[in-house]
Design a protein around this motif. Structure first.
Motif, PDB file in Angstrom:
ATOM      1  N   LYS A1042       0.825  -1.211   0.000  1.00 24.17           N
ATOM      2  CA  LYS A1042       0.000   0.000   0.000  1.00 24.17           C
ATOM      3  C   LYS A1042       0.861   1.263   0.000  1.00 24.17           C
ATOM      4  CE  LYS A1042      -4.601  -0.736   1.744  1.00 24.17           C
ATOM      5  NZ  LYS A1042      -5.484  -0.716   2.911  1.00 24.17           N
ATOM      6  N   GLU A1045       2.193   2.053  -3.423  1.00 22.24           N
ATOM      7  CA  GLU A1045       1.160   2.586  -4.305  1.00 22.24           C
ATOM      8  C   GLU A1045       0.949   4.070  -4.053  1.00 22.24           C
ATOM      9  OE1 GLU A1045      -3.144   0.837  -4.793  1.00 22.24           O
ATOM     10  OE2 GLU A1045      -1.576  -0.678  -5.111  1.00 22.24           O
ATOM     11  N   ARG A1046       0.853   4.373  -2.804  1.00 18.93           N
ATOM     12  CA  ARG A1046       0.647   5.774  -2.408  1.00 18.93           C
ATOM     13  C   ARG A1046       1.837   6.641  -2.844  1.00 18.93           C
ATOM     14  NH1 ARG A1046      -1.359   9.683   0.951  1.00 18.93           N
ATOM     15  NH2 ARG A1046       0.352  10.652   2.111  1.00 18.93           N
ATOM     16  N   GLN A1047       2.950   6.102  -2.729  1.00 22.29           N
ATOM     17  CA  GLN A1047       4.181   6.801  -3.155  1.00 22.29           C
ATOM     18  C   GLN A1047       4.076   7.160  -4.630  1.00 22.29           C
ATOM     19  OE1 GLN A1047       6.750   8.459  -1.630  1.00 22.29           O
ATOM     20  NE2 GLN A1047       6.429   7.063  -0.017  1.00 22.29           N
ATOM     21  N   LYS A1048       3.662   6.175  -5.422  1.00 22.53           N
ATOM     22  CA  LYS A1048       3.522   6.369  -6.871  1.00 22.53           C
ATOM     23  C   LYS A1048       2.560   7.507  -7.159  1.00 22.53           C
ATOM     24  CE  LYS A1048       4.021   2.395  -9.928  1.00 22.53           C
ATOM     25  NZ  LYS A1048       3.273   1.129 -10.170  1.00 22.53           N
ATOM     26  N   LYS A1049       1.392   7.429  -6.467  1.00 21.00           N
ATOM     27  CA  LYS A1049       0.361   8.441  -6.679  1.00 21.00           C
ATOM     28  C   LYS A1049       0.914   9.842  -6.380  1.00 21.00           C
ATOM     29  CE  LYS A1049      -3.939   8.800  -4.828  1.00 21.00           C
ATOM     30  NZ  LYS A1049      -5.037   8.203  -3.962  1.00 21.00           N
ATOM     31  N   LEU A1050       1.549   9.906  -5.306  1.00 23.72           N
ATOM     32  CA  LEU A1050       2.114  11.203  -4.891  1.00 23.72           C
ATOM     33  C   LEU A1050       3.102  11.742  -5.929  1.00 23.72           C
ATOM     34  CD1 LEU A1050       2.841  10.934  -1.075  1.00 23.72           C
ATOM     35  CD2 LEU A1050       1.304  12.523  -2.204  1.00 23.72           C
ATOM     36  N   LYS A1052       3.139  11.188  -9.080  1.00 30.37           N
ATOM     37  CA  LYS A1052       2.386  11.659 -10.239  1.00 30.37           C
ATOM     38  C   LYS A1052       1.860  13.075  -9.997  1.00 30.37           C
ATOM     39  CE  LYS A1052       0.288   8.205 -13.153  1.00 30.37           C
ATOM     40  NZ  LYS A1052      -0.767   7.134 -13.061  1.00 30.37           N
ATOM     41  N   GLU A1053       1.267  13.209  -8.848  1.00 27.99           N
ATOM     42  CA  GLU A1053       0.699  14.503  -8.460  1.00 27.99           C
ATOM     43  C   GLU A1053       1.767  15.601  -8.550  1.00 27.99           C
ATOM     44  OE1 GLU A1053      -2.937  15.819  -6.091  1.00 27.99           O
ATOM     45  OE2 GLU A1053      -2.440  14.479  -7.743  1.00 27.99           O
TER      46      GLU A1053
END
Lengths: 1094, 359
Positions: A1042, A1045-1050, A1052-1053
């Motif tokens: 998890k 995943e959150r790292q990836k999202k961040l 991108k942002e």
């Protein structure tokens, strides 16, 4: 007329001057020092600043030193030119001499003296590249140009000007600049920051460019010198001429090996030179002065009569005195022959074709007059010139003493006069000149006449004076009864004239008569002495008898004079008692002046007392004119003085107090003035007797017993220095010095290796012992000098005063590679015995041991030696201390010793003692001037050198060699305590078994057996634990996923955000660019529009 | 280096010749010492003096011939330090102390010399005069700190038994003297001592002396100095020593020593009259100290030193001649106009204490 007031000055109100003034004032206001701007803000800062200023002020001050050189006629300043061969020393010297005298020297040998100004003369001397010469030059030069600074430092540092030549060889400007900079930096670190350095570029017509030489000479002429302590306490002279006075016959019979009598000539420098001084010529040795005569200055300073102008005239600049060089035709050779031929001419120069005139002069040179004659003449000649200048014609004038040769000289004179005339045509006062010359000749003639007297030494001349004064005396002494009457008359007379007549001669009576002291004191005055002189032949015996008779009556050497009861009788008289009342403070002068005739003398005495305060106030006394008025005047003066004193003390008690520095300086100035004043009116003869020959006078010194080699191997390029020795310096003794090896000298110095010292005037080889102070208890010998540290050295040699600097060398020869100054230092102490010790360890071994007592052997070899050391402290290697008790009879040298503990048989016992050593009495003066090749003086060789030369191996003591020490590991037996003892010991003292447990204990050894339900329970627990573990692991994994995943999202942002930001910035920049562009356009547009308009 | 040998003959002026030799370091040979005498050779006090000089120096070699009529002295350096010397009864301590005073400032270590013997006799300066007059003369030359003479015991002739201790500092160089103003006498001091006699004797001497001196100035202090018991030596005796100090600190002195059959009053009067005679002679230095002052003038720095003194005594004349042979320095002696005094001026030799240890 006088009363009319002068018109006051009215400054210009307008015009250029006024403008200038006002402008100047304005400027000053603008750029002046604004005190407020630099005022310290804080009190602490102000305090610090103040303190710093005071400290800086102190650095300016130097210890006030008396300058012994007189100001009115100082000796020439010695300027030595030093440097390696080929750097252009001679060229520089020639250029400088040409600058001062407009003459080119052809061949420079020995010192060259020139007049450089109205108050200054310079002696240039070139130093060859020999260490001996450099040492000697270093001791006398006032100013040096070039290197060899370490020699200088130890003998007092003169002024140094650096001169860089051959700079034209560096072609590139940048390299030149950097080289100059580097050399300057190096020079500054050696001397001081900001030391003067000159650059000479190129040689033109055999000399350096005139402008550069001019600049250099300007610096030379404004140099100020601080007196150096050593030179300020020793007389010395740099010989610019040397003559051999030995009878030729003696030389011939001894085949030139006899000791010579030699005269040297030069200016006295340093302090006053006295005849009693011994002198040392470095490179020759100690010599006795036989005679000193003052000669006329060969290169005199212009005086009032000859030079009235402020500046030195061009004509005076032609003066040059270089007796050993070739000055355009004037040559001085070893044997006092002065030759003058127009143009350049040298005597030895046979290949040059010689005309008739030259030949004649050559013949003249070979004239067969004896050397003595020549010397006598040379002296005459110089006397003749004493007042006036000495140029070429003067020298001739001197030789013209030879009547027979006068004609030959007259030719030259004509020529010379012709020259003079040419000169005079410039000035246009020919007659005057001629006249002067005539007068000069007359002078010399008269001197010739009077010289017969002058030539004799002082005593003879005294007799001459006696005779002069005896004429009236003889008249007086004609009748003897009259003589007594005369005496009493004189005693009564108080007129100063007669008094002077007989009192004047105390000096003479004491120093130049043979009268016994009693005779001088008694009524035998000079009249009798005259008779004595007459009758001396007859009465010689009589006097002897009288002397012995006085000896017979036992005369005690006592300080109390026997009292004459008759003398005391008169003090019973009341009048007599009253008569000395004026000698007491209560007395006053009044009654003294009104005293009767018998007391007149006393009154005058009192007056004289008052006048005594000031030397020159010994003027005629006003008492005779009007006693009343004088008394009133005296009273007024007294009142005035008192008032002044009161004012001073009352107003400002500090004002009268000067600081230490000023006070000292004032004191020195006063003393110097007194020195000058004291012998102002005295004739030269008695002046020389009392104060010696002053610095600045040109003297001829006759030296006896000079080694023949000095004359035979004389080379004018090597300087001859005559250094006066003080009384203490004639002695020998052990000299203790503080020494430091020079940091650039590679090797260390070894005790008992010979070393060459340059100390005082002397250069000598001696054998020092190095030592260090061991806790102020003893001086401990050192085998080698320490590195980077001072140590003491003690050697046998001639004594020098403490605080004299020296430098030392291992070898003086030129082929020694590397730095030759081995060590430098300063003299500390002088003694007749030294106490330097080295450590001595005596070892022995015990051969029988009792409790605390042991018998020791092998330390001494006899019972006597033991007896010497009874009670001495001894020690074992392990540190047990003990004492030597008494010798044992049986083995020789064995003794009983006690210790503080029991020693072991394996112990070595040693006794620490100190063995005193004496430096070897070796003194070998460096007699370099006596050698034909002056550079290759060799003294005693170093030990190592001897071994190398002889092929001897260094002696090796077998016991001193280092061997590998093999030590077997020591085995110790276990400590066994008997069981019985163990049992009786308390627990704390019982030996404990300290070994770890080796067998396994029960807990380690046992086996576990479980029941079935127990087994089940244990298995269940294990399963639960396993499940739990698995669950935890899975949860963890999920969490990690998890997180990723959150790292990836961040990320991108973030990227998106960045993009946006970029866009925004781009926009802003574009806007800004457009804006600026528009503005520029607008500017442009306006310009264009303007242009369009026009 | 061949040493210069200076030759003299005769026993006279032995002391200052030895002193000059030691100061200059020149070897000296004196021969014909009482060679014509019935009892030839050196006397015991002269030998004792040589011993003392040997003690105070290091490396001095003294050779006395078998007959004692000639001596050769090769001087060493002046060492100083703590010393003790027993003076023979033939001369007083002053005989030995005078040369030592000339040498002591130039020693390596400060001198602490204890001398035992006769403190006062009529041949030489007594211990009192040495203390009160001679030592102040040294102060003119800059020798002052630690200069002291302690009279521990007095000893009258013939048996002596006195003891003095002389402490002298060392100097590097002497100051040049310029002493031409004699000033006027402003105070008179005196010491009357009496040992092993009635202590009233000293008071009687003082009274007699005051009877003359009181007329001149009021500042007169004459001390009565009585030593008792062990400190008073072995023989009876008394003496009065007087000194007159002027406004410029010129000191004139006189002394009279007890004689058998003379009343103490007469001794007091004798001393007083001698003092007056001395004062009348004037000058800045009295006759007893001429040689001392002249010696130190010669040893001063290389400047002109001046001193006003009376006529030289025979001793002084011989001294001046000897100074010339040793130092080559001669004095300019000029009569002052209108009085019997002379002005002695000389150019100092710049003598520096070479024995002094640096650091």
């Amino acid at each position: 007329m006088d009363d009319r007031p002068h018109k006051a000055h009215r400054p210009a109100q307008s015009g250029a001057k006024a403008e200038k003034k006002s402008k100047g004032k304005g400027k000053e206001k603008q750029h002046g020092f604004n005190e407020k701007a630099f005022a310290p803000k804080s009190g602490r800062r102000a305090d610090r600043q103040g303190r710093r200023n005071v400290e800086r002020d102190q650095t300016r001050l130097h210890v006030p030193l008396v300058n012994r050189t007189p100001d009115d006629e100082p000796p020439p300043v010695i300027i030595a030119i030093v440097g390696p061969p080929g750097v252009g020393k001679t060229t520089l010297l020639k250029s400088l001499v040409r600058r001062y005298t407009k003459q080119m020297l052809n061949d420079v040998k020995g010192p060259v003296t020139v007049v450089s100004g109205k108050k200054r003369r310079l002696t240039f001397i070139e130093c060859n590249n020999d260490l001996n010469s450099m040492i000697d030059i270093g001791k006398i030069a006032d100013l040096e140009t070039f290197e060899f600074l370490n020699i200088l430092q130890s003998h007092g540092f003169p002024k140094v000007i650096g001169v860089l030549s051959h700079l034209d060889l560096i072609k590139k400007a940048a390299t030149l600049r950097s080289t100059k900079k580097a050399l300057k930096k190096r020079f500054w670190t050696e001397i001081y920051q900001g030391a003067k350095l000159f650059y000479l570029s190129g040689v033109l017509n055999g000399r350096y460019p005139d402008t550069e030489i001019m600049n250099l000479s300007r610096f030379i002429s404004v140099m100020k010198f601080r007196p150096l302590v050593f030179r300020n306490s020793h007389p010395y002279l740099l010989a610019d001429r040397l003559e051999d006075l030995t009878p030729r016959e003696l030389v011939r019979t001894s085949k030139g090996k006899c000791d010579r009598t030699v005269t040297v000539y030069g200016y006295v420098r340093g302090t006053n030179l006295r005849q009693s001084h011994k002198v040392h010529i470095p490179g020759v040795g100690d010599l006795d002065i036989q005679d000193i005569t003052v000669l006329g200055d060969p290169c005199p300073l212009p005086n009032e009569s000859s030079e009235k102008r402020r500046k030195l005239s061009e004509k005076k600049k032609l003066l040059i005195h270089a007796p050993m060089s070739d000055v355009g035709g004037v040559i001085y050779d070893k044997d006092a022959v002065w030759v003058n031929v127009p143009g350049s001419f040298t005597r030895g120069n046979t290949d040059v074709p010689q005309g008739e005139g030259e030949q004649m002069v050559m013949d003249l040179q070979d004239v067969n007059n004896t050397l003595e004659d020549a010397v006598a003449k040379s002296q005459i000649r110089l006397f003749g010139t004493s007042s006036q200048n000495l140029t070429v014609e003067d020298e001739k004038g001197g030789i013209s003493g030879e009547e027979s040769d006068e004609e030959e000289y007259s030719d030259e004179e004509d020529e010379e006069e012709g020259d003079d005339e040419e000169d005079e045509e410039d000035e246009g006062d020919e007659d005057d000149k001629k006249e002067r010359q005539d007068v000069e000749y007359a002078d010399s003639d008269s001197d010739l006449g009077g010289d017969d007297v002058d030539e004799e030494d002082g005593r003879v001349r005294f007799n001459g004076e006696d005779q002069d004064q005896d004429i009236p005396k003889g008249e007086e002494g004609e009748s003897i009864p009259k003589w007594k009457l005369n005496l009493s008359e004189r005693a009564q007379k108080s007129t100063s004239l007669s008094r002077k007549a007989w009192l004047k001669d105390w000096t003479k009576l004491i120093y130049s008569t043979n009268l016994t002291p009693e005779e001088i004191i008694g009524d035998k005055r000079e009249e009798d002495q005259e008779e004595d002189d007459k009758m001396e032949m007859d009465e010689d015996d009589f006097f002897k008898i009288k002397k012995t008779s006085s000896d017979n009556a036992e005369e005690l050497d006592m300080s109390n004079d026997p009292v004459d009861p008759e003398e005391l009788k008169k003090w019973e008289d009341e009048d007599m008692l009253e008569s000395i009342r004026h000698l007491f403070i209560t007395g006053g002068d009044v009654d003294a002046e009104q005293g009767d005739g018998g007391l007149d003398e006393q009154g005058e005495d009192a007056d004289a007392d008052e006048n005594e305060n000031d030397e020159d106030s010994n003027a005629p006394k006003p008492s005779s004119s009007d006693p009343e008025s004088t008394r009133a005047a005296a009273l007024a003066a007294k009142k005035e003085a008192l008032k002044r004193k009161f004012d001073e003390q009352y107003d400002d008690p500090e004002s009268s107090k000067l600081d230490f520095y000023t006070e000292k300086k004032d004191e020195m100035a006063r003393q110097l003035a007194l020195n000058r004043a004291e012998f102002e009116g005295v004739d030269a003869e008695s002046r020389a007797l009392v104060e010696g020959y002053r610095p600045g006078s040109y003297v001829r010194i006759e030296l006896a017993n000079v080694p023949a080699e000095l004359i035979e191997n004389f080379d004018p390029t090597y300087p001859i220095i005559v250094g006066g020795l003080l009384a203490a310096e004639e002695r020998f003794g052990y000299v203790q010095v503080r020494i430091k090896r020079h940091r650039w000298y590679i090797k260390t110095l070894k005790t008992n290796d010979p070393l060459i010292f340059s100390l005082g005037w002397r250069r000598f080889q001696t054998i020092p012992i190095y030592s260090l102070d061991d806790h102020s208890i003893r001086m401990r010998m050192l085998k080698y000098t320490p590195e980077h540290m001072h140590c003491y050295a003690t050697f046998y040699g001639p004594v020098s005063l403490p605080n004299t600097g020296f430098c030392a060398f291992n070898s003086l020869s030129g082929d020694t590679p590397g730095f030759r100054v081995t060590a430098t230092g300063v003299v500390l102490d002088i003694d007749r015995s030294v106490k330097i010790v080295k450590k001595l360890k005596l070892t022995g071994v015990p051969y029988k041991i009792f409790k605390n007592t042991a018998f020791v052997r092998d330390m001494f070899s006899s019972a006597l030696e033991v007896a010497k050391f009874e009670g001495a402290n001894i020690r074992t290697v392990s540190g047990i201390r003990g004492q030597v008790k008494k010798a044992l009879p049986k083995p020789d040298g064995a003794f009983r010793a006690t210790f503080e503990d029991k020693v072991l048989m394996s112990d070595i016992i040693f006794l620490r003692a100190w063995y005193s050593i004496q430096p070897r009495k070796f003194y070998n003066p460096v007699t370099s001037l006596l050698l034909s090749n002056k550079a290759d003086w060799t003294g005693m060789r170093l030990t190592g050198q001897v071994r190398r030369d002889e092929g001897i191996k260094t002696p090796l003591n077998v016991n001193s060699t280092y061997k590998r020490i093999e030590r077997a590991p020591r085995r110790f037996n276990p400590l066994i305590v008997p069981k019985k003892l163990q049992a009786s010991l308390p627990y704390a003292s019982k030996p404990k078994l300290m070994k770890p447990q080796q067998n396994q204990t029960y807990l380690q050894k046992r086996v576990v057996v479980m029941e079935p339900e127990e087994k089940k329970a244990v298995a269940l627990l294990q399963q639960i634990r396993a499940l739990r573990k698995d669950q935890v692991v899975r949860r963890k994994e999920k969490k990690v996923e998890k997180k990723a995943e959150r790292q990836k999202k961040l990320a991108k942002e973030e990227e998106r955000k960045g993009e946006k930001e970029k866009e925004r910035r781009k926009e802003a920049m574009r806007a800004a660019g457009q804006k600026s562009k528009r503005e520029a356009d607008m500017e442009d547009g306006r310009g264009r529009s303007k242009r369009r308009k026009t | 280096m061949a040493h210069t040998l200076v030759n003299f003959s005769g026993h006279q002026h032995l002391r200052h010749r030895l002193v000059l030799a030691i100061l200059t370091g020149k070897h000296i040979r004196i021969d014909k010492i009482r060679s014509e005498d019935k009892n030839p050779g050196l006397r015991d006090f002269e030998i004792s003096l040589l011993r003392l000089l040997e003690k105070i120096t290091n490396g001095t070699i003294i050779e006395i011939s078998v007959t004692g009529t000639s001596i050769l002295l090769k001087p060493g350096i002046i060492f100083g330090g703590a010393l003790q010397h027993d003076c023979p009864k033939s001369r007083s301590i002053g005989y030995f102390l005078e040369p030592i005073i000339m040498l002591a400032p130039f020693a390596k270590r400060p001198v602490q010399l204890t001398l035992k013997g006769i403190t006062t006799d009529d041949h030489d300066l007594s211990a009192d005069l040495l203390r009160t007059v001679t030592l102040p003369h040294l102060q003119l030359f800059g020798i002052s700190n630690g200069l002291e003479l302690r009279i521990k015991k007095r000893g009258a002739p013939p048996e002596g038994g006195g003891e003095v201790q002389f402490l002298c500092p060392i100097v590097k160089q002497l100051k040049t003297l310029n002493f031409v103003d004699p000033g006027k006498v402003k105070r008179i001091r005196g010491i009357a001592h009496a040992v092993r006699v009635n202590p009233q004797f000293s008071n009687r001497m003082i009274e007699a002396s005051r009877s003359i001196l009181n007329r001149y100035i009021p500042d007169i202090y004459l001390y009565s100095d009585v030593y008792k018991g062990d400190e008073s030596g072995k023989s009876p005796g008394y003496a009065l020593s007087l000194l007159a100090e002027s406004t410029t600190s010129v000191i004139h002195c006189a002394e009279a020593v007890s004689e058998p059959g003379v009343a103490p009053e007469d001794i007091g009067l004798k001393a007083t009259r001698q003092l007056l005679a001395e004062v009348n002679k004037g000058g800045c230095v009295d006759r007893k100290h001429q040689t001392l002052v002249l010696m130190f003038m010669v040893l001063g720095s290389e400047d002109v030193g001046r001193c006003r003194m009376g006529e030289p005594t025979p001793r002084t004349i011989q001294f001046l001649r000897d100074v010339q042979t040793f130092f080559g320095t001669s004095f300019k002696i000029v009569a002052l106009p209108g009085c019997s005094q002379l002005l002695y001026s000389c150019y100092g030799t710049g003598y520096v204490n070479a024995n002094r240890t640096l650091a």
